[in-house]
Write a protein that holds these residues in place. Structure first.
Motif, short mmCIF file in Angstrom:
data_model
loop_
_atom_site.label_atom_id
_atom_site.label_comp_id
_atom_site.label_asym_id
_atom_site.label_seq_id
_atom_site.Cartn_x
_atom_site.Cartn_y
_atom_site.Cartn_z
N VAL A 135 0.98 -1.38 0.11
CA VAL A 135 0.05 -0.01 0.00
C VAL A 135 0.84 1.27 -0.07
CG1 VAL A 135 -1.81 1.18 1.21
CG2 VAL A 135 -1.87 -1.22 1.25
N PRO A 136 0.69 2.15 -0.92
CA PRO A 136 1.66 3.37 -1.05
C PRO A 136 1.27 4.24 0.65
CG PRO A 136 0.16 3.17 -3.11
CD PRO A 136 -0.51 2.22 -2.12
N PRO A 137 2.25 4.76 0.95
CA PRO A 137 2.21 5.67 2.14
C PRO A 137 1.42 6.84 2.05
CG PRO A 137 4.40 5.74 1.36
CD PRO A 137 3.68 4.67 0.31
N ILE A 138 0.68 7.11 3.11
CA ILE A 138 0.21 8.82 3.11
C ILE A 138 1.24 9.61 3.37
CG2 ILE A 138 -1.44 10.05 4.40
CD1 ILE A 138 -3.40 7.84 4.44
N LYS A 139 1.37 10.60 2.45
CA LYS A 139 2.27 11.76 2.69
C LYS A 139 1.55 12.96 3.39
CE LYS A 139 5.44 10.01 -0.75
NZ LYS A 139 6.11 10.36 -2.11
N LEU A 140 1.55 13.07 4.72
CA LEU A 140 0.66 13.84 5.57
C LEU A 140 1.22 15.46 5.12
CD1 LEU A 140 -1.88 13.76 7.05
CD2 LEU A 140 -0.61 13.46 9.20
N ALA A 141 2.41 15.64 5.44
CA ALA A 141 3.02 16.93 4.92
C ALA A 141 2.39 17.53 3.84
CB ALA A 141 4.31 17.03 5.28
N GLU A 142 2.52 16.69 2.61
CA GLU A 142 1.98 17.26 1.57
C GLU A 142 0.58 17.41 1.37
OE1 GLU A 142 5.72 14.84 0.47
OE2 GLU A 142 4.29 14.88 2.22
N MET A 143 -0.21 16.54 1.83
CA MET A 143 -1.67 16.60 1.99
C MET A 143 -2.04 18.02 2.74
SD MET A 143 -3.00 12.66 2.76
CE MET A 143 -4.66 13.33 2.91
N VAL A 144 -1.38 18.30 4.08
CA VAL A 144 -1.67 19.59 4.75
C VAL A 144 -1.30 20.39 3.83
CG1 VAL A 144 -1.31 20.72 6.90
CG2 VAL A 144 -1.56 18.36 7.04
N ALA A 145 -0.38 20.66 3.32
CA ALA A 145 0.14 21.66 2.42
C ALA A 145 -0.68 22.36 1.53
CB ALA A 145 1.49 21.69 2.03
N THR A 146 -1.52 21.33 0.96
CA THR A 146 -2.53 21.70 -0.16
C THR A 146 -3.76 22.47 0.44
OG1 THR A 146 -3.92 19.65 0.17
CG2 THR A 146 -2.00 19.43 -1.40
N LEU A 147 -3.92 22.58 1.72
CA LEU A 147 -5.39 22.97 2.35
C LEU A 147 -4.81 24.54 2.40
CD1 LEU A 147 -6.03 20.60 5.22
CD2 LEU A 147 -7.04 20.64 2.89
N GLU A 148 -5.91 25.57 2.39
CA GLU A 148 -6.00 26.85 2.39
C GLU A 148 -5.35 27.48 3.57
OE1 GLU A 148 -8.56 30.74 1.84
OE2 GLU A 148 -9.29 28.69 0.97
N ARG A 149 -5.51 26.99 4.76
CA ARG A 149 -5.57 27.88 6.08
C ARG A 149 -4.23 27.41 6.67
NH1 ARG A 149 -10.96 29.38 8.99
NH2 ARG A 149 -11.72 30.73 7.50
N PRO A 150 -3.40 26.45 6.61
CA PRO A 150 -2.32 26.18 7.34
C PRO A 150 -1.10 27.11 6.98
CG PRO A 150 -3.10 24.15 6.65
CD PRO A 150 -4.09 25.17 6.08
N ALA A 151 -0.45 27.79 7.78
CA ALA A 151 0.62 28.82 7.82
C ALA A 151 1.96 28.40 7.16
CB ALA A 151 0.46 29.96 8.70
N PHE A 152 2.03 27.17 7.92
CA PHE A 152 3.63 26.57 7.86
C PHE A 152 3.43 25.21 7.93
CE2 PHE A 152 7.72 25.06 9.49
CZ PHE A 152 8.75 26.03 8.58
N VAL A 153 4.07 24.56 6.84
CA VAL A 153 4.24 23.18 6.63
C VAL A 153 5.50 22.58 6.43
CG1 VAL A 153 3.17 20.90 5.84
CG2 VAL A 153 1.56 22.96 6.14
#
Length: 242
Positions: free
Chosen positions: A151-169
């Motif tokens: 199963v391919p791993p979830i790359k959480l940092a990249e996922m969070v970075a696609t969202l609008e409101r996070p300021a720093f990832v």
């Protein structure tokens, strides 16, 4: 004789609860050093959850809380909104943040809740014996994937970075002194953004579970460089205030 190095003030003087060679101790120590350098220990509320990350509450001097597995973003949301002057840090593992708590992680990030998440990614469930987690790389042999994960791993940092409101990832590591220094710089920036802009900030930290992965502690650096960084590249994925 002049003392040039000593115990971090915010670390309790007691034996570590972490296994020898585990990355958790170094991550928590590095966070504590940054917090002490910023002189904000009295403002910190340190949130943990189920898993090895929860042990961090027992070795730090910060006010702290634990929560059910995966639910610390929900608890932190209520806590921060009721205590807006606090500086909230969540210390989660990959099984906690990317598996059972994935929905809570992404919704808190999408809302832009004003806290900082440190996700220690050791790519397995460490506390329960080394089973595959949501971040286990393809081909990795674990207790539940003896033939190698498919199963391919979830790359959480990249996922969070696609969202609008996070300021720093960002994604960091602690496998070398230079990597530790980079992680500390990123953590300081994440805290500053939380305090100045009421921003959501997220840092994933590559870690090694010596016991669960059955890695020779002397080969931890090699394991990170050969097996983890190629799958989970280091760097800053989002910085809206730079």
């Amino acid at each position: 004789m002049e003392q040039i190095y000593g115990r971090t003030k915010s670390i309790v003087a007691k034996p570590t609860p972490f296994c020898g060679g585990c990355s958790h101790g170094l991550i928590v120590k590095s966070c504590s050093e940054v917090i002490d350098e910023m002189d904000i220990a009295e403002k910190i509320s340190w949130g943990g959850s189920a898993g090895c990350t929860g042990f961090s509450s027992f070795i730090t001097e910060f006010d702290s809380f634990n929560s059910p597995h995966g639910r610390s973003p929900v608890v932190a949301t209520g806590f921060k909104r009721c205590n807006p002057d606090s500086v909230v840090v969540l210390y989660q593992g990959d099984g906690d943040a990317a598996s059972i708590g994935l929905g809570d992680t992404l919704h808190a990030a999408n809302r832009g809740e004003a806290f900082t998440v440190i996700c220690a990614n050791n790519s397995i469930y460490g506390m329960t014996g080394g089973q595959a987690s949501a971040t286990t790389p393809v081909g990795a042999v674990t207790k539940t994937t003896p033939g190698g994960s498919e199963v391919p791993p979830i790359k959480l940092a990249e996922m969070v970075a696609t969202l609008e409101r996070p300021a720093f990832v960002a994604r960091c590591s602690v496998h070398t002194p230079a990597a530790v220094a980079d992680f500390k710089r990123c953590f300081k920036k994440a805290l500053e953004y939380q305090m100045k802009y009421n921003a959501y900030t997220y840092i994933e930290v590559l870690a090694a579970c010596i016991t669960g992965s059955k890695i020779d502690p002397k080969k931890m650096k090699q394991h990170i460089e050969e097996n983890m960084i190629p799958v989970f590249p280091l760097g800053v994925f989002k910085d809206i205030y730079k």
